[in-house]
Design a protein around this motif. Structure first.
Motif, PDB file in Angstrom:
ATOM      1  N   VAL A 111     -23.182  10.788 -63.560  1.00 21.84           N
ATOM      2  CA  VAL A 111     -23.052   9.338 -63.894  1.00 21.84           C
ATOM      3  C   VAL A 111     -23.465   8.733 -65.210  1.00 21.84           C
ATOM      4  O   VAL A 111     -22.749   7.824 -66.058  1.00 21.84           O
ATOM      5  N   LEU A 112     -24.367   9.286 -65.660  1.00 20.82           N
ATOM      6  CA  LEU A 112     -25.020   8.891 -66.901  1.00 20.82           C
ATOM      7  C   LEU A 112     -24.543   9.242 -68.247  1.00 20.82           C
ATOM      8  O   LEU A 112     -24.575   8.797 -69.301  1.00 20.82           O
ATOM      9  N   SER A 113     -23.571  10.142 -67.876  1.00 23.09           N
ATOM     10  CA  SER A 113     -22.806  10.782 -69.166  1.00 23.09           C
ATOM     11  C   SER A 113     -21.425  10.013 -69.502  1.00 23.09           C
ATOM     12  O   SER A 113     -20.814  10.213 -70.280  1.00 23.09           O
ATOM     13  N   GLN A 114     -21.178   9.286 -68.504  1.00 21.97           N
ATOM     14  CA  GLN A 114     -19.990   8.412 -68.396  1.00 21.97           C
ATOM     15  C   GLN A 114     -20.416   7.327 -69.428  1.00 21.97           C
ATOM     16  O   GLN A 114     -21.098   6.214 -69.201  1.00 21.97           O
ATOM     17  N   SER A 115     -19.677   7.163 -70.589  1.00 26.07           N
ATOM     18  CA  SER A 115     -19.961   6.325 -71.693  1.00 26.07           C
ATOM     19  C   SER A 115     -18.973   5.134 -71.223  1.00 26.07           C
ATOM     20  O   SER A 115     -17.728   5.313 -70.872  1.00 26.07           O
ATOM     21  N   GLY A 116     -19.183   3.814 -71.862  1.00 25.41           N
ATOM     22  CA  GLY A 116     -18.278   2.663 -71.825  1.00 25.41           C
ATOM     23  C   GLY A 116     -19.044   1.757 -71.121  1.00 25.41           C
ATOM     24  O   GLY A 116     -19.932   1.715 -70.501  1.00 25.41           O
TER      25      GLY A 116
ATOM     26  N   GLU B  74     -38.164  10.465 -60.681  1.00 24.88           N
ATOM     27  CA  GLU B  74     -38.630  10.053 -61.980  1.00 24.88           C
ATOM     28  C   GLU B  74     -38.281  10.555 -63.146  1.00 24.88           C
ATOM     29  O   GLU B  74     -37.952   9.957 -64.215  1.00 24.88           O
ATOM     30  N   GLU B  75     -37.822  11.955 -63.165  1.00 24.32           N
ATOM     31  CA  GLU B  75     -37.209  12.455 -64.303  1.00 24.32           C
ATOM     32  C   GLU B  75     -35.795  11.950 -64.661  1.00 24.32           C
ATOM     33  O   GLU B  75     -35.624  11.433 -65.911  1.00 24.32           O
TER      34      GLU B  75
ATOM     35  N   THR C 289     -32.567   6.965 -68.813  1.00 28.07           N
ATOM     36  CA  THR C 289     -31.886   5.574 -69.211  1.00 28.07           C
ATOM     37  C   THR C 289     -32.301   4.520 -68.346  1.00 28.07           C
ATOM     38  O   THR C 289     -32.782   3.357 -68.881  1.00 28.07           O
ATOM     39  N   LEU C 290     -32.666   4.722 -67.134  1.00 30.34           N
ATOM     40  CA  LEU C 290     -32.887   3.538 -66.430  1.00 30.34           C
ATOM     41  C   LEU C 290     -34.296   2.993 -66.442  1.00 30.34           C
ATOM     42  O   LEU C 290     -34.088   1.866 -66.245  1.00 30.34           O
TER      43      LEU C 290
ATOM     44  N   PRO D 198     -41.081   1.279 -66.532  1.00 32.48           N
ATOM     45  CA  PRO D 198     -41.071   2.782 -66.956  1.00 32.48           C
ATOM     46  C   PRO D 198     -41.233   3.798 -65.770  1.00 32.48           C
ATOM     47  O   PRO D 198     -40.824   4.935 -66.137  1.00 32.48           O
ATOM     48  N   SER D 199     -41.918   3.395 -64.599  1.00 33.34           N
ATOM     49  CA  SER D 199     -41.780   4.386 -63.723  1.00 33.34           C
ATOM     50  C   SER D 199     -41.130   3.999 -62.538  1.00 33.34           C
ATOM     51  O   SER D 199     -41.175   2.657 -62.072  1.00 33.34           O
ATOM     52  N   ILE D 200     -40.602   4.885 -61.745  1.00 29.58           N
ATOM     53  CA  ILE D 200     -39.494   4.417 -60.813  1.00 29.58           C
ATOM     54  C   ILE D 200     -40.376   4.177 -59.428  1.00 29.58           C
ATOM     55  O   ILE D 200     -40.083   3.668 -58.594  1.00 29.58           O
TER      56      ILE D 200
END
Length: 877
Positions: free
Chosen positions: A653-658, A754-755, A760-761, A768-770
């Motif tokens: 998910v996080l490697s999909q740019s746009g 958390e990792e 990015t989230l 900072p912490s989920i």
RNA sequence: AGGCGCGUGGCUCAGUGGUAGAGCGCUUCCUUGACACGGAAGAGGUCGGUGGUUCAAUUCCACCCGCGCCUACCA
């Protein structure tokens, strides 16, 4: 963020990193100043003198998931950790570890040090006797080590404990509060001391309370023994399993309506061998069917003897000493009458100093001898060979030899007059699962004795009590001297009471220390007060007490839960907490309870190494409250698989740019509507402490709706260039779905979530912490985005994907294989549903030519594959 | 002896008044662009037994059997 293809989640590294950061950043800190609603947990302080096993991991993780959920839900969570270090388990461990015994007569040694004893090697050297002070030092030293081991396990597991709230039950503050509790109970008239027959463990040489007593089935034998009558007219045969108590016989009892023995009532019988005249009385408690239907009453063979002794005002003939051996007694004296003192003393003499077991043998020999007969016929008093039976016998739960009733002076808390209040208090508490309240109820209803709180032990909280010594040197137990509240904690064996000087200790006109310590439960029953500070911090106490949640296991409902309720009731006339969550046990694969003695204990550390903390937590959290679970390593594998899947799905998910855009595509809207439903159900379950159901819901959604279907369906659109709006919608949906699902999973698997959050989230969501991020809410998903979604679009798409996969599999093709042509048939409604996400379906199926035949005769929601034509394989690459 | 809980595919467990669910294991297939620490398709169960209620019972009720626990039972 750098994400390499093929990269894996390194759980060990993540555990170290995040656990440290959480503590540094105070992520789990209770905010003393906050006005936010609190959620207060009365954490069970583990007994640190035991070994760690997976059962600890299991139940503590179950509490942690609730704490984490409440924290994300905006509650100011108070989650302390205590160590239960005082008490017998620690003493026993120290005795074995160092091969020592405590002897209060031994003087204290400064700079005392000991090495662990190398298991004694069977040399049978007697244990070294050391002073009380040195013994306590060893206890403290050893428990400090054990506490370290527990703490590192808890931290590795990721328990979101606020470590600034750490306490131990032997600490100054705990001792002070336990002694304050005693003073308060004394002032309110709830405690008293009394010399009376009490259940006594002859090995630990201490009194015990009803709650620590358990029945064990033991082999024994009925001994039929002939008694005579004082007037020489007649005889009868009693049956007893405890012939060794014959010298302590004080009466004989029969049922009032038993015709066989009616003529004996009111007369006096004579015991064989010792020739003691004793009254024969009637009692409805006698069971006519049992034994011979007539029995001897001794001081004391069992609880009924104690009852009769009181009821009939019988004399005390205590022959058993505190060490479980027969004491020397004098027949012919006032307390041990005998018609033939010389013979009685001759018989008893060799028995003095013997253990119960040895004495029984000796007495049986005497009973086989006609000389001991209490009748004129001169036949042996033992009329037949002993008949072996199995019968329940009371044991101290930690003891190895049966309990005895021995007359000693003890302190008690009145309970018998408060049973109705205690039952009512239990009913005001929510039990999870609810049926566990019955255990509390049946225990309370069946309570038979006030709570004996004094123990003749060393490593515990001393009574803050002295007694005046009379001019004749006796302790005046009726007028105890209590410590000043301000002086607590005190040790009366070293401190002087108010108004006295040290030199007056044990002097006539001076004082004498109460040398006993409290039952450990007397202190443990104050865990809410110890954590809150109680009268030492009234403001804080008001904020934290009554607490929200007491997690604990079911076998200590009669002790820990019960006594904690007792204390809250007697001190503040309230309940200690609103909810009790009862965890089950971890059983071994053969469904037997794990215990050190059985050697079937599974230790947790290697599991953490092998599978990672998140996977171990996953296993713990897949079992419901109150349900015992067989240990099953397979579940750990499933947990590890979930962690890996989360890692990879997030990576995708996080490697999909746009750029993101409004969520507008029908499929995306339908998916978000489903996600919303998942959030609602998971939240509802967690609010009811049903974490396992919540996990099931979340996990099912993640695999079934997200990775296996939604992700596969939108992959093409998320990467495609031809539909910028659709792509922006897909990217927004994927990122929203990840954020929401990570937060749903966070209480369960805190490390991996958390990792991922940190990639990015943490920045984009502004937290900072989920673990401090807000628990997902339906509104956040709606926000105009999912409203008006046609949920059926997603359902239909799933049906489509299934049909395509089946068709490809049947054709021997892989999932990724291109199709040149696919012809389907469906009900018009279903066909229309498919059209709404046609682009996604075509891309996911990799089909060039898709056609759907409309057949009104078909069932809605069903697809039939009419034709499935594989495309030519591409040339070898 | 009374009470409570449990009895669902080989294993560990969910679940429900309306054609039985998951994971593991098993069979077959697949290195596809998040993931082989993976993916796809499948086989496998008369839901402990017997009665009853119901149009319909694995689910509700009664009884019974087995296992576990709680409480009681010491002569």
């Amino acid at each position: 963020m750098e994400l390499d293809p093929g990269q894996h989640f390194e759980s060990r590294a993540a555990e170290e990193k995040w656990d440290r950061l959480w503590r540094e950043q105070g992520v789990h800190r209770f905010d003393e100043g906050s006005a936010a609603p609190t959620f207060v947990i009365d954490t069970p302080p583990p007994t640190v003198s035991g070994s760690l096993h997976v059962g600890h991991v299991f139940s503590y993780t179950q509490t942690d998931v609730l704490a984490r959920h409440q924290r994300m839900n905006g509650r100011n969570v108070f989650y302390p950790m205590g160590w239960d270090d005082n008490g017998l388990p620690t003493e026993r461990r120290v005795q074995n570890y160092f091969h020592v015994r405590c002897d209060p007569a031994v003087p204290y040694e400064r700079a005392f040090a000991m090495e662990a004893s190398p298991s004694d090697g069977g040399t049978k050297t007697p244990p070294r006797k050391i002073s009380r002070g040195n013994f306590i030092e060893l206890c403290l030293a050893l428990t400090a080590e054990d506490e370290k081991a527990f703490k590192s396990l808890w931290q590795r597991l990721g328990l979101s404990v606020d470590w600034s709230q750490e306490y131990s039950t032997i600490s100054d503050r705990s001792r002070r509060l336990a002694q304050l509790s005693f003073l308060d109970l004394f002032r309110k008239g709830h405690v008293y001391n009394l010399e009376a027959p009490t259940m006594w463990d002859v090995d630990f040489r201490t009194a015990v309370a009803q709650a620590e007593v358990e029945d064990r089935s033991q082999k024994g034998a009925f001994h039929n023994i002939r008694f005579g009558m004082e007037d020489g007219d007649g005889s009868f045969v009693i049956a007893t399993t405890r012939p060794e108590l014959l010298p302590a016989c004080v009466a004989v009892a029969a049922h009032p309506e038993d015709q066989r023995y009616a003529s004996l009532l009111g007369r006096r019988a004579v015991t064989p061998v010792f020739k003691a005249p004793v009254p024969v009385f009637a009692s409805p408690l006698v069971d006519r069917e049992k034994g011979t239907g007539i029995l001897m009453v001794c001081t004391f063979g069992d609880a009924t003897d104690v009852l009769w002794w009181r009821e009939q005002s019988l004399p005390l003939r205590q022959i058993l000493g505190r060490d479980g051996r027969l004491m020397p007694v004098e027949f012919g004296s006032a307390s041990f009458p005998s018609l033939d003192p010389a013979a009685a003393n001759a018989a008893y003499g060799p028995l003095a100093g013997r253990t119960v077991k040895e004495a029984q043998k000796g007495i049986v020999e005497l009973l086989r001898d006609p000389a001991g007969a209490a009748t004129a016929d001169g036949a042996p008093p033992l009329v037949s060979e002993p008949q072996p039976i199995e019968h329940p016998v009371k044991f101290f739960e930690k003891g190895d030899r049966a309990l005895e009733f021995i007359t000693t002076r003890q302190w008690f808390v009145r309970l018998m007059d408060r049973k109705a209040d205690l039952l009512e208090a239990g009913d005001r508490i929510s039990w999870h699962p609810d049926f566990m309240r019955l255990r509390y109820r049946s225990w309370t209803e069946n309570l038979q004795l006030d709570w004996c709180i004094s123990r003749q032990r060393y490593f515990g909280v001393p009574f803050p009590v002295w007694y005046p010594v009379t001019t004749s040197g006796e302790s005046d137990f009726e007028r105890p001297i209590l410590a000043d509240a301000a002086a607590l904690p005190v040790d009366p064996t070293t401190d002087a009471p108010p108004g006295y000087e040290a030199f007056q200790r044990d002097q006539p006109g001076g004082f004498r220390a109460e040398g006993d310590v409290f039952d450990t439960w007397f202190t443990s029953s104050l865990t809410p007060q110890i954590a809150s500070g109680w009268s030492l911090a009234p403001e804080r106490h008001r904020k934290l007490f009554p607490m929200d949640l007491r997690p604990q296991s079911h076998e200590i409902i009669r002790t820990w839960a019960f006594y904690t309720i007792v204390k809250a009731l007697l001190h503040e006339n309230t309940i200690p907490w609103r909810h009790v969550a009862i965890s089950g046990w971890v059983l071994d694969p053969d469904r037997k309870k794990m215990s050190k003695s059985k050697g079937n204990v599974v230790t947790p550390m290697h599991l953490l190494d092998q599978y990672g903390a998140d996977a171990v937590r996953y296993w713990s959290l897949s079992a419901k409250l109150g349900t015992d679970t067989a240990f099953d390593e397979k579940v750990l594998k499933v947990g590890r698989r979930l962690v890996t899947k989360l890692f990879n799905a997030a990576k995708f998910v996080l490697s999909q740019s746009g750029p993101e855009g409004p969520i507008s595509s029908p499929l995306d809207l339908a998916f978000v509507a489903r996600l919303q439903d998942c959030v609602a159900r998971a939240s509802e379950a967690l609010d009811a402490f049903e974490y396992a159901a919540a996990l099931d819901t979340i996990e099912r959604f993640f695999w079934g709706s997200f990775t296996d279907t939604y992700v596969e369906l939108v992959k093409g659109r998320a990467r495609g260039e031809s539909d910028p709006e659709g792509r922006a919608s897909a990217l927004a949906t994927l990122r929203l779905a990840l954020s929401v699902q990570l937060r749903l999973f966070a209480p369960f698997v805190p490390y991996i979530t958390e990792e991922i959050w940190s990639w990015t989230l943490a920045r984009s969501e502004g937290q900072p912490s989920i673990h401090r991020a807000p628990w997902p809410r339906a509104e956040e998903l709606l926000g105009g985005r999912a409203s008006g979604a046609d949920a059926e679009v997603f359902t239909t798409a799933v049906v489509f994907l299934d049909a395509v996969r089946r068709a490809k599999s049947a054709a021997g093709a892989t999932v990724g294989r291109q199709l040149s042509r696919l012809r389907l048939a469906a009900h018009p409604t279903t066909a229309d549903g498919l059209k709404k996400s046609l682009g996604d379906l075509v891309a996911a199926a990799r089909v060039e030519d898709l056609s759907i035949e409309r057949r009104p005769g078909m069932e809605v929601g069903i697809l039939e594959v009419l034709e499935c034509q594989l495309a030519e394989m591409p040339p070898e690459r």
